[in-house]
Write an enzyme that holds these catalytic residues in place. Structure first.
Site, short mmCIF file in Angstrom:
data_model
loop_
_atom_site.label_atom_id
_atom_site.label_comp_id
_atom_site.label_asym_id
_atom_site.label_seq_id
_atom_site.Cartn_x
_atom_site.Cartn_y
_atom_site.Cartn_z
N THR A 31 70.18 36.75 16.04
CA THR A 31 71.06 36.17 15.04
C THR A 31 71.98 37.24 14.46
OG1 THR A 31 69.27 34.64 14.49
CG2 THR A 31 71.15 34.66 13.02
N ASP A 81 71.00 40.27 7.84
CA ASP A 81 70.01 40.38 8.91
C ASP A 81 69.26 39.06 9.04
OD1 ASP A 81 68.55 41.48 10.96
OD2 ASP A 81 67.50 42.96 9.72
N ASP A 84 62.00 36.85 11.26
CA ASP A 84 61.08 36.18 12.19
C ASP A 84 60.37 35.04 11.48
OD1 ASP A 84 61.49 37.87 14.55
OD2 ASP A 84 60.65 39.43 13.29
N LYS A 94 59.61 40.61 9.43
CA LYS A 94 60.65 41.09 10.32
C LYS A 94 60.06 42.15 11.26
CE LYS A 94 64.57 42.18 8.51
NZ LYS A 94 65.21 41.53 9.69
N GLY A 97 62.05 42.63 16.84
CA GLY A 97 62.88 43.45 17.71
C GLY A 97 62.57 44.93 17.65
N GLU A 103 65.46 48.73 9.35
CA GLU A 103 65.89 47.53 8.62
C GLU A 103 65.48 47.62 7.16
OE1 GLU A 103 65.76 44.28 12.30
OE2 GLU A 103 64.04 44.50 10.96
#
Length: 219
Positions: A31, A81, A84, A94, A97, A103
């Protein structure tokens, strides 16, 4: 709208939060990639971006957007951002990835965190998605044992080395009723670099993609 169209819709909707003539923080994931692509249309209106991963930095540069080191940036008005998992209280998991530490650092600096997600990411209780925990390699086994004591079932993410050179343990089997406490408890385990709970610093705004459009949830 299907799921991909929902992602594209929230990525586009996030552009209205971008501050002109400033630097924007950009996350990592499918996203966030769509947000980067949308941001390219206004690249001449911003000074540049700070990226939470090498992957996102490369995508930004591919669009001709200047990427700054966070240490060069004194003010970051907004960070955009995905997540998940996210709750109505805007606490998140999160790190699917692998970029959770960077992040979390960029989110900490930003004055406002805009989360963009499709409706499948909204949950009543965090934990169905395995919680990522970034660990120093030599502490992997010790940290795993400590996570078991907290009720989790940690698995080493195979073939994954973070941008910081560390490993990730994905913790299954958690029902996270108090995400702020669990975030702190895990961070106190020696050898843990960071965990994927974004609760102490959650999102300020959630742009949630639904079949009939984008819903805005703000605290």
């Amino acid at each position: 709208m299907n799921q991909q169209e929902m992602k594209q819709a929230v990525a586009q909707a996030a552009l209205k939060y971008v501050v002109p003539d400033a630097i924007v923080g950009v996350g990592t994931g499918s996203t966030a990639d769509l947000f980067i692509d949308a941001l390219a249309a206004m690249k001449y209106d911003i000074k540049g971006a700070v990226a939470s991963s090498e992957r996102s930095a490369a995508r930004l540069r591919g669009h001709g957007i200047e990427v700054f080191d966070l240490n060069q940036v004194n003010d970051l008005p907004v960070y955009v951002d995905g997540a998940d998992e996210i709750t109505q209280h805007l606490a998140m998991i999160k790190g699917g990835g692998g970029a959770l530490t960077r992040e979390k650092i960029v989110a900490a600096v930003a004055r406002k965190f805009i989360c963009i997600a499709d409706q499948s990411k909204l949950v009543p209780v965090l934990g169905k998605f395995p919680l990522p925990v970034e660990v120093i390699p030599m502490a992997r086994a010790y940290v795993a044992r400590e996570l078991v004591k907290l009720g989790g079932e940690p698995d080493l993410r195979m073939g994954c080395t973070t941008d910081n050179g560390n490993m990730i343990l994905d913790v299954h089997g958690l029902s996270i009723l108090d995400p702020v406490k669990l975030e702190s408890d895990i961070n106190q385990i020696t050898g843990v670099v960071c965990n994927g709970l974004f609760a102490r610093r959650g999102a300020n705004v959630l742009l949630l993609g639904r079949p009939d459009g984008v819903e805005t949830i703000a605290l």
